[in-house]
Write a protein that holds these residues in place. Structure first.
Motif, PDB file in Angstrom:
ATOM      1  N   VAL A   1     -49.222  12.393  -0.554  1.00 53.85           N
ATOM      2  CA  VAL A   1     -50.232  13.283  -1.133  1.00 53.85           C
ATOM      3  C   VAL A   1     -51.338  13.554  -0.126  1.00 53.85           C
ATOM      4  O   VAL A   1     -51.613  12.737   0.761  1.00 53.85           O
ATOM      5  CB  VAL A   1     -50.841  12.708  -2.437  1.00 53.85           C
ATOM      6  CG1 VAL A   1     -49.819  12.704  -3.564  1.00 53.85           C
ATOM      7  CG2 VAL A   1     -51.418  11.317  -2.219  1.00 53.85           C
ATOM      8  N   ASP A   2     -51.950  14.711  -0.298  1.00 52.68           N
ATOM      9  CA  ASP A   2     -53.092  15.156   0.500  1.00 52.68           C
ATOM     10  C   ASP A   2     -54.211  15.470  -0.503  1.00 52.68           C
ATOM     11  O   ASP A   2     -54.462  16.623  -0.822  1.00 52.68           O
ATOM     12  CB  ASP A   2     -52.680  16.398   1.300  1.00 52.68           C
ATOM     13  CG  ASP A   2     -53.841  17.070   2.018  1.00 52.68           C
ATOM     14  OD1 ASP A   2     -54.876  16.410   2.230  1.00 52.68           O
ATOM     15  OD2 ASP A   2     -53.710  18.268   2.356  1.00 52.68           O
TER      16      ASP A   2
ATOM     17  N   LEU B   1     -36.626  14.713   4.937  1.00 52.95           N
ATOM     18  CA  LEU B   1     -37.040  15.582   3.837  1.00 52.95           C
ATOM     19  C   LEU B   1     -38.273  14.957   3.203  1.00 52.95           C
ATOM     20  O   LEU B   1     -38.238  13.806   2.757  1.00 52.95           O
ATOM     21  CB  LEU B   1     -35.924  15.729   2.804  1.00 52.95           C
ATOM     22  CG  LEU B   1     -36.260  16.556   1.556  1.00 52.95           C
ATOM     23  CD1 LEU B   1     -36.615  17.986   1.940  1.00 52.95           C
ATOM     24  CD2 LEU B   1     -35.095  16.539   0.576  1.00 52.95           C
ATOM     25  N   ILE B   2     -39.373  15.733   3.166  1.00 52.71           N
ATOM     26  CA  ILE B   2     -40.661  15.195   2.729  1.00 52.71           C
ATOM     27  C   ILE B   2     -41.308  16.165   1.753  1.00 52.71           C
ATOM     28  O   ILE B   2     -41.339  17.369   1.988  1.00 52.71           O
ATOM     29  CB  ILE B   2     -41.605  14.993   3.936  1.00 52.71           C
ATOM     30  CG1 ILE B   2     -40.987  13.989   4.929  1.00 52.71           C
ATOM     31  CG2 ILE B   2     -42.982  14.525   3.481  1.00 52.71           C
ATOM     32  CD1 ILE B   2     -41.695  13.951   6.264  1.00 52.71           C
ATOM     33  N   VAL B   3     -41.814  15.644   0.641  1.00 54.09           N
ATOM     34  CA  VAL B   3     -42.602  16.427  -0.311  1.00 54.09           C
ATOM     35  C   VAL B   3     -44.039  15.940  -0.254  1.00 54.09           C
ATOM     36  O   VAL B   3     -44.286  14.728  -0.225  1.00 54.09           O
ATOM     37  CB  VAL B   3     -42.051  16.295  -1.748  1.00 54.09           C
ATOM     38  CG1 VAL B   3     -43.037  16.873  -2.771  1.00 54.09           C
ATOM     39  CG2 VAL B   3     -40.704  16.997  -1.870  1.00 54.09           C
ATOM     40  N   ILE B   4     -44.981  16.885  -0.226  1.00 52.79           N
ATOM     41  CA  ILE B   4     -46.399  16.541  -0.227  1.00 52.79           C
ATOM     42  C   ILE B   4     -47.074  17.229  -1.401  1.00 52.79           C
ATOM     43  O   ILE B   4     -46.913  18.435  -1.614  1.00 52.79           O
ATOM     44  CB  ILE B   4     -47.077  16.963   1.093  1.00 52.79           C
ATOM     45  CG1 ILE B   4     -46.522  16.124   2.244  1.00 52.79           C
ATOM     46  CG2 ILE B   4     -48.598  16.802   1.001  1.00 52.79           C
ATOM     47  CD1 ILE B   4     -47.153  16.422   3.586  1.00 52.79           C
ATOM     48  N   GLY B   5     -47.803  16.449  -2.192  1.00 53.95           N
ATOM     49  CA  GLY B   5     -48.597  16.987  -3.292  1.00 53.95           C
ATOM     50  C   GLY B   5     -50.074  16.869  -2.954  1.00 53.95           C
ATOM     51  O   GLY B   5     -50.447  16.406  -1.874  1.00 53.95           O
ATOM     52  N   GLN B   6     -50.917  17.291  -3.905  1.00 51.32           N
ATOM     53  CA  GLN B   6     -52.355  17.254  -3.616  1.00 51.32           C
ATOM     54  C   GLN B   6     -53.129  16.557  -4.724  1.00 51.32           C
ATOM     55  O   GLN B   6     -54.274  16.880  -5.019  1.00 51.32           O
ATOM     56  CB  GLN B   6     -52.882  18.674  -3.362  1.00 51.32           C
ATOM     57  CG  GLN B   6     -52.266  19.776  -4.168  1.00 51.32           C
ATOM     58  CD  GLN B   6     -53.239  20.398  -5.160  1.00 51.32           C
ATOM     59  OE1 GLN B   6     -54.441  20.168  -5.132  1.00 51.32           O
ATOM     60  NE2 GLN B   6     -52.708  21.196  -6.080  1.00 51.32           N
ATOM     61  N   SER B   7     -52.464  15.544  -5.324  1.00 48.31           N
ATOM     62  CA  SER B   7     -53.123  14.721  -6.333  1.00 48.31           C
ATOM     63  C   SER B   7     -53.513  13.385  -5.694  1.00 48.31           C
ATOM     64  O   SER B   7     -53.435  13.218  -4.484  1.00 48.31           O
ATOM     65  CB  SER B   7     -52.167  14.473  -7.505  1.00 48.31           C
ATOM     66  OG  SER B   7     -51.154  13.553  -7.121  1.00 48.31           O
TER      67      SER B   7
END
Length: 225
Positions: free
Chosen positions: A116-117, A90-96
């Motif tokens: 993050v990306d 389970l992976i969460v990716i943000g963009q900060s």
């Protein structure tokens, strides 16, 4: 931790899955080499997140967004043994920037993988929306408990009180969810139309192979004896 409910009371079936998922095409080869960063600022190619195992990857709008915060609140309640039994990540990716990962995990209680990306390379190449679109047929996320006005106030307050006063990502960027791996297999994809258009977690987990159904409601539980 979310309560495990048995039996499953709302199953994603072959008949309704297409309606509920609004699945979109995903070309992993377009994003394999995009870099993501962990909480220490160490970079990894995106493909490393799903090369060896099936992964459920959630893309959030920005870390200040109240709806994303409340969605990740519920993701944090998924029992680790449920993920291990299904052999998924389970992976969460943000963009900060990566500096916001640790505070966001502390705020939500999320203990699984988060990256993050910051250049929004994956968001853009996969074609995720960068504006909100609302339709009458859209089903609002069952995981967002705050109304829009109160939610916006929470977002503004967190921005004001944050040690680093920034918006922790592009405010117009929308998120989504994909189930991919191992290798280049794409099992499911959903791109959000707006801040409330999250894929319900139970449906997402069922599609990934998790056998348990979790109850994320705040209602008192009735125990029959």
């Amino acid at each position: 931790m979310a309560q495990v409910v048995s039996p499953i009371t709302r199953q994603v079936t072959r008949e309704n899955r297409g309606i509920l998922s609004r699945s979109v095409d995903v070309r992993l080869e377009d994003v394999d080499d995009c870099l993501v960063y962990d909480r220490r600022g160490v970079s990894f190619p995106f493909r490393s997140l799903y090369q060896d195992r099936k992964s459920v990857i959630i893309f959030v709008r920005n870390f200040l967004c109240y709806s994303c915060k409340e969605y990740v609140d519920d993701l944090s309640k998924i029992p680790r043994e449920a993920l291990e039994a299904a052999d998924i990540r389970l992976i969460v990716i943000g963009q900060s920037t990566h500096h916001h990962i640790e505070p966001f995990c502390s705020l939500t209680g999320y203990c699984y993988e988060m990256y993050v990306d910051p250049e929004r390379c994956i968001y853009q190449k996969l074609g995720m929306r960068r504006e909100e679109k609302y339709t009458e047929s859209a089903n609002p996320s069952p995981h967002v408990k705050s109304g829009i006005f109160i939610g916006q106030m929470k977002t503004i307050w967190r921005a004001i009180t944050s040690p680093a006063f920034d918006f922790q990502g592009d405010l117009h960027q929308q998120g989504g969810a994909i189930i991919v791996g191992p290798g280049s297999q794409v099992h499911f994809s959903h791109f959000d139309s707006n801040r409330l258009d999250h894929m319900p977690i139970n449906w997402l987990m069922q599609l990934a192979g998790v056998q348990q159904t979790l109850d994320f409601s705040d209602k008192p539980k009735i125990i029959h004896v």
